[in-house]
Write a protein that holds these residues in place. Structure first.
Motif, PDB file in Angstrom:
ATOM      1  N   ILE A 594       0.843  -1.194   0.000  1.00 50.19           N
ATOM      2  CA  ILE A 594       0.000   0.000   0.000  1.00 50.19           C
ATOM      3  C   ILE A 594       0.879   1.246   0.000  1.00 50.19           C
ATOM      4  O   ILE A 594       1.754   1.402   0.865  1.00 50.19           O
ATOM      5  CB  ILE A 594      -0.920   0.030   1.235  1.00 50.19           C
ATOM      6  N   ASP A 595       0.660   2.117  -0.968  1.00 45.49           N
ATOM      7  CA  ASP A 595       1.299   3.430  -0.973  1.00 45.49           C
ATOM      8  C   ASP A 595       0.548   4.292   0.034  1.00 45.49           C
ATOM      9  O   ASP A 595      -0.653   4.534  -0.102  1.00 45.49           O
ATOM     10  CB  ASP A 595       1.231   4.044  -2.370  1.00 45.49           C
ATOM     11  N   SER A 596       1.236   4.754   1.064  1.00 46.33           N
ATOM     12  CA  SER A 596       0.576   5.444   2.172  1.00 46.33           C
ATOM     13  C   SER A 596       0.077   6.836   1.811  1.00 46.33           C
ATOM     14  O   SER A 596      -0.632   7.468   2.594  1.00 46.33           O
ATOM     15  CB  SER A 596       1.538   5.556   3.364  1.00 46.33           C
ATOM     16  N   THR A 597       0.438   7.320   0.636  1.00 39.94           N
ATOM     17  CA  THR A 597       0.007   8.657   0.227  1.00 39.94           C
ATOM     18  C   THR A 597      -1.332   8.579  -0.498  1.00 39.94           C
ATOM     19  O   THR A 597      -1.434   8.029  -1.595  1.00 39.94           O
ATOM     20  CB  THR A 597       1.047   9.311  -0.695  1.00 39.94           C
ATOM     21  N   ALA A 598      -2.378   9.115   0.119  1.00 38.64           N
ATOM     22  CA  ALA A 598      -3.709   9.109  -0.488  1.00 38.64           C
ATOM     23  C   ALA A 598      -3.879  10.334  -1.374  1.00 38.64           C
ATOM     24  O   ALA A 598      -3.506  11.446  -1.002  1.00 38.64           O
ATOM     25  CB  ALA A 598      -4.783   9.092   0.586  1.00 38.64           C
ATOM     26  N   ASP A 601      -8.673  10.719  -1.912  1.00 36.85           N
ATOM     27  CA  ASP A 601      -9.274   9.607  -1.157  1.00 36.85           C
ATOM     28  C   ASP A 601      -9.006   8.255  -1.815  1.00 36.85           C
ATOM     29  O   ASP A 601      -9.757   7.301  -1.647  1.00 36.85           O
ATOM     30  CB  ASP A 601     -10.781   9.817  -0.995  1.00 36.85           C
ATOM     31  N   GLU A 602      -7.912   8.165  -2.590  1.00 32.05           N
ATOM     32  CA  GLU A 602      -7.547   6.912  -3.223  1.00 32.05           C
ATOM     33  C   GLU A 602      -6.119   6.529  -2.849  1.00 32.05           C
ATOM     34  O   GLU A 602      -5.250   7.386  -2.711  1.00 32.05           O
ATOM     35  CB  GLU A 602      -7.646   7.008  -4.750  1.00 32.05           C
ATOM     36  N   TYR A 603      -5.908   5.224  -2.689  1.00 32.37           N
ATOM     37  CA  TYR A 603      -4.579   4.679  -2.445  1.00 32.37           C
ATOM     38  C   TYR A 603      -4.167   3.826  -3.647  1.00 32.37           C
ATOM     39  O   TYR A 603      -5.014   3.261  -4.337  1.00 32.37           O
ATOM     40  CB  TYR A 603      -4.566   3.788  -1.193  1.00 32.37           C
ATOM     41  N   GLU A 604      -2.867   3.737  -3.855  1.00 30.87           N
ATOM     42  CA  GLU A 604      -2.353   2.818  -4.870  1.00 30.87           C
ATOM     43  C   GLU A 604      -1.888   1.551  -4.174  1.00 30.87           C
ATOM     44  O   GLU A 604      -1.166   1.609  -3.179  1.00 30.87           O
ATOM     45  CB  GLU A 604      -1.189   3.440  -5.642  1.00 30.87           C
ATOM     46  N   ILE A 605      -2.326   0.422  -4.691  1.00 32.70           N
ATOM     47  CA  ILE A 605      -1.912  -0.852  -4.113  1.00 32.70           C
ATOM     48  C   ILE A 605      -1.323  -1.743  -5.200  1.00 32.70           C
ATOM     49  O   ILE A 605      -1.661  -1.625  -6.375  1.00 32.70           O
ATOM     50  CB  ILE A 605      -3.079  -1.590  -3.427  1.00 32.70           C
ATOM     51  N   VAL A 606      -0.427  -2.625  -4.777  1.00 30.99           N
ATOM     52  CA  VAL A 606       0.124  -3.662  -5.648  1.00 30.99           C
ATOM     53  C   VAL A 606      -0.001  -4.978  -4.901  1.00 30.99           C
ATOM     54  O   VAL A 606       0.447  -5.089  -3.755  1.00 30.99           O
ATOM     55  CB  VAL A 606       1.598  -3.389  -6.009  1.00 30.99           C
ATOM     56  N   LEU A 607      -0.617  -5.958  -5.534  1.00 30.25           N
ATOM     57  CA  LEU A 607      -0.766  -7.281  -4.939  1.00 30.25           C
ATOM     58  C   LEU A 607       0.338  -8.191  -5.459  1.00 30.25           C
ATOM     59  O   LEU A 607       0.522  -8.316  -6.673  1.00 30.25           O
ATOM     60  CB  LEU A 607      -2.136  -7.870  -5.274  1.00 30.25           C
ATOM     61  N   ARG A 642      -5.614   1.690  -8.299  1.00 33.32           N
ATOM     62  CA  ARG A 642      -6.036   2.780  -7.424  1.00 33.32           C
ATOM     63  C   ARG A 642      -7.382   2.403  -6.821  1.00 33.32           C
ATOM     64  O   ARG A 642      -8.282   1.937  -7.507  1.00 33.32           O
ATOM     65  CB  ARG A 642      -6.113   4.098  -8.179  1.00 33.32           C
ATOM     66  N   ILE A 643      -7.502   2.599  -5.513  1.00 29.72           N
ATOM     67  CA  ILE A 643      -8.647   2.099  -4.785  1.00 29.72           C
ATOM     68  C   ILE A 643      -9.080   3.109  -3.737  1.00 29.72           C
ATOM     69  O   ILE A 643      -8.242   3.729  -3.064  1.00 29.72           O
ATOM     70  CB  ILE A 643      -8.295   0.734  -4.132  1.00 29.72           C
ATOM     71  N   ASN A 649     -10.307  -0.476   2.995  1.00 28.65           N
ATOM     72  CA  ASN A 649     -10.630  -0.922   4.348  1.00 28.65           C
ATOM     73  C   ASN A 649     -11.488  -2.188   4.320  1.00 28.65           C
ATOM     74  O   ASN A 649     -11.264  -3.124   5.087  1.00 28.65           O
ATOM     75  CB  ASN A 649     -11.353   0.186   5.119  1.00 28.65           C
ATOM     76  N   ASP A 650     -12.463  -2.192   3.425  1.00 29.19           N
ATOM     77  CA  ASP A 650     -13.329  -3.372   3.313  1.00 29.19           C
ATOM     78  C   ASP A 650     -12.515  -4.598   2.904  1.00 29.19           C
ATOM     79  O   ASP A 650     -12.702  -5.701   3.445  1.00 29.19           O
ATOM     80  CB  ASP A 650     -14.440  -3.120   2.288  1.00 29.19           C
TER      81      ASP A 650
END
Length: 678
Positions: A594-598, A601-607, A642-643, A649-650
């Motif tokens: 998780i990129d902590s910089t919103a 109101d969106e975060y960038e994530i990589v799975l 981007r989420i 959270n969900d």
């Protein structure tokens, strides 16, 4: 109703609206191979997990993946469902179903009581037989050519791991013997190489996957009658072979989307415009013609989208190494010459003061000790680099044929997953106590956890040899000559055999004792090269316990320990890095970065998804996120998404897998709201 795979210790629970009495069915009535078949009558069935599921109607109107957070009402008809559960599961029924897929369950309900036919297949794979060969290179080529007999198809669908059987074992003997039923595939592809072990082993995986015949000749190359491809272009022969293997599997994964499972492929959407052929037309072409078209594509075009390779094996070019080849080929491992630089490292650690408290190492030896090691020249190609040669490797696992052969024993497994925790030093009780909330916290798995403190030599010997367990977590002191007990050292090397499957020896300098465990019957485990500071060892022990409990294999566990813990580099795998001790909760094990910089109101994530014995190279996966409909070739890191914060959270609330935030790994194995601002 519980369906169990006793060999792999895997199970799936299915709830019905009323008690059912399964009736035996016909295994031949299913389109795909199954081990068992039965039927039940019910109005509602609910799987206690949420694996990937594919729905088909017999009239061909419905052919799709059932997505998470979706409900489907396809209407009255005849249907089949394909579940990638802990055991492979197929359903067939005629009726009016309503199918709902949530984050942790799948429900199928009907308007009236309906007969549902079940087909079940274990993911357990074992060799169909044993090939005998002499140490003559041309005889060994004959043996390697026969490995392709385990391919269940020569179509591009062999890129699915379930359609690649475990190759036959190979052992050295006085003559060549291929048991009945073990016949090489004849695909019309030849691989020409000199009769040298380095060339034979180097092409073994590629020859298996292509169903190709290895023939002796000069100038290494692939030939199909109408096409020829040079294999001597790179600095090292293995480089070109590895590229061909990766390119072929990747493009097979693209082309197969026109076949059995017509899914929306992310990788296809990225490269199709650059391919010099029509994907639909390519599906029906013979394998030699497919290969010819594949190899006309520049490797750089597809390289950014390749799956992450699970295994590179560094294998000596000598006759005895042939016995390792089937096990490496089973994972489509890249085979390389064991090139390395020799060096030595200190086995001691300098402890430092932290907040006025001096840390202590898990070694009471004050003498300076060094160890001779090897540093493989080629690393980073795969998740695991397995070193089969002499020497102790840095940055790689210490592999052996014994670790694979030990797993092929026909031993009936226990109903529960048996874990033994031994702590043999009072200063290390914190680690033992911290494990109480880790092992066995999975409601979906039957655990039996036994903890011991202050174990004598005789008792430890009993635990290792007679009592037996699926996993041993040893906490204490070790030296090259033994595991420390209150009444002295127990030297594993002096035992006749052991009955511990997988292990963690969380003690200083435990490598030699770990190696002995594998030689005497264990499948593999994790050990240390040198001293480890106690406070760091506690953190690492907890991390390994968390990851194994979530279904991560050893190779993924050790990689994450190296990345996210201090002193993690002291830990290495001894034996088979693909080992795990429990099935993943759902899908392939992963880490969410998780990129902590919103932003807005969106975060960038990589799975980042890891392979297991079930989710092997070439599997197709889809994360349980509402906005992701595409399928991805497994394993590896998915593209950034981007989420929205609430969506994230969900997702984290329902996911049990760890997430990484600002360089730290966070355990997420309790349901509840995740505070990303902490």
């Amino acid at each position: 109703m519980v369906i169990k795979d006793h060999v792999k210790q895997r199970q799936i629970r299915i709830l019905t609206d009323t008690s059912v009495s399964p009736r035996s069915g016909n295994v031949d009535s299913f389109r795909y191979p199954v081990d068992e078949a039965f039927s039940v009558k019910a109005t509602s069935l609910t799987l206690s997990q949420s694996p990937e599921v594919y729905l088909r109607s017999t009239n061909g109107e419905i052919d799709c993946t059932v997505r998470t957070h979706r409900t489907i009402e396809p209407g009255i008809g005849e249907y089949s469902m394909d579940f990638s559960a802990p055991v492979k599961l197929y359903w067939k029924f005629a009726g009016n179903p309503t199918i709902s897929k949530g984050m942790d369950s799948i429900q199928v309900s009907f308007t009236e009581e309906t007969t549902v036919q079940f087909g079940v297949r274990s993911y357990h794979k074992k060799p169909a037989g044993t090939i005998t060969t002499t140490d003559d290179p041309e005889d060994i080529i004959t043996a390697v050519n026969a490995l392709s007999s385990s391919l269940k198809t020569t179509s591009c669908e062999r890129s699915y791991p379930t359609l690649r059987g475990y190759p036959p074992r190979i052992k050295l003997g006085e003559s060549v013997d291929l048991p009945a039923g073990i016949e090489p595939k004849n695909t019309g592809i030849d691989i020409v190489i000199p009769p040298d072990f380095s060339y034979i082993y180097g092409v073994s995986t590629l020859a298996f996957y292509l169903g190709a015949k290895i023939v002796v000749g000069d100038n290494p190359r692939i030939t199909t009658g109408s096409f020829e491809y040079d294999l001597s272009r790179g600095d090292w022969f293995e480089d070109e072979v590895a590229e061909v293997l990766k390119q072929t599997l990747f493009l097979d994964c693209i082309v197969r989307t026109e076949g059995i499972y017509q899914v929306d492929s992310y990788e296809r959407s990225q490269v199709e415009a650059d391919l010099p052929f029509d994907v639909a037309e390519m599906y029906d072409r013979p394998l030699p013609a497919q290969l010819e078209s594949y190899l006309r594509i520049d490797f750089d075009t597809i390289e950014p989208y390749l799956p992450r390779w699970p295994l590179t094996a560094h294998l000596p070019s000598e006759p005895t190494s042939i016995e390792a080849i089937p096990h490496i080929v089973n994972e489509l491992g890249v085979v390389r010459e064991p090139r390395a630089n020799s060096t030595s490292i200190s086995r001691n650690v300098e402890t430092v003061k932290s907040e006025g408290v001096r840390s202590t190492a898990r070694s009471d030896s004050s003498s300076k000790v060094s160890m001779s090691v090897v540093e493989p020249i080629r690393l980073g190609e795969s998740i695991e680099h397995a070193w089969f040669a002499d020497g102790i490797p840095l940055g790689a696992s210490k592999a052996s044929v014994e670790s694979f052969e030990n797993q092929l024993r026909n031993v009936e497994r226990n109903e529960s997953i048996d874990i033994t925790v031994v702590c043999n030093d009072p200063e290390m009780l914190d680690e033992q106590m911290s494990l109480d909330g880790v092992y066995g916290d999975r409601e979906d798995q039957p655990y039996s956890v036994d903890s011991y403190f202050g174990v004598s030599k005789d008792q430890l010997q009993y635990l290792l040899t007679e009592d037996g367990c699926d996993f041993l977590h040893y906490i204490g002191h070790a030296t090259p000559t033994g595991l420390r007990c209150p009444d002295g050292e127990l030297d594993v090397r002096r035992l006749d055999s052991v009955s511990v499957d997988v292990f963690l020896l969380n003690a200083c300098r435990s490598f030699e004792q770990a190696e002995a465990l594998v030689e005497l019957g264990s499948f593999g485990g994790v050990a240390t090269l040198g001293d480890v500071v106690n406070t760091h060892a506690i953190d690492i022990g907890q991390a390994i316990a968390h990851l194994l409990n979530l279904g991560f294999p050893l190779r993924a566990t050790v990689e994450l320990v190296h990345q996210y813990t201090q002193m993690g580099s002291q830990y290495l795998i001894v034996g088979d890095g693909s080992l795990d001790i429990v099935q993943p909760e759902t899908g392939a094990p992963m880490v969410c970065h998780i990129d902590s910089t919103a932003v807005d109101d969106e975060y960038e994530i990589v799975l980042d998804l890891f392979p297991t014995k079930k989710f092997q190279l070439g599997s197709s996966v889809t994360p349980d996120l509402d906005f992701i409909d595409q399928h991805f070739i497994h394993p590896g890191g998915l593209p950034p998404f981007r989420i929205k914060q609430q969506q994230l959270n969900d997702y984290l609330t329902w996911s049990m897998y760890p997430f990484e935030l600002e360089g730290r790994l966070h355990w997420n194995n309790t349901l509840g709201t995740v505070n990303l601002s902490e």
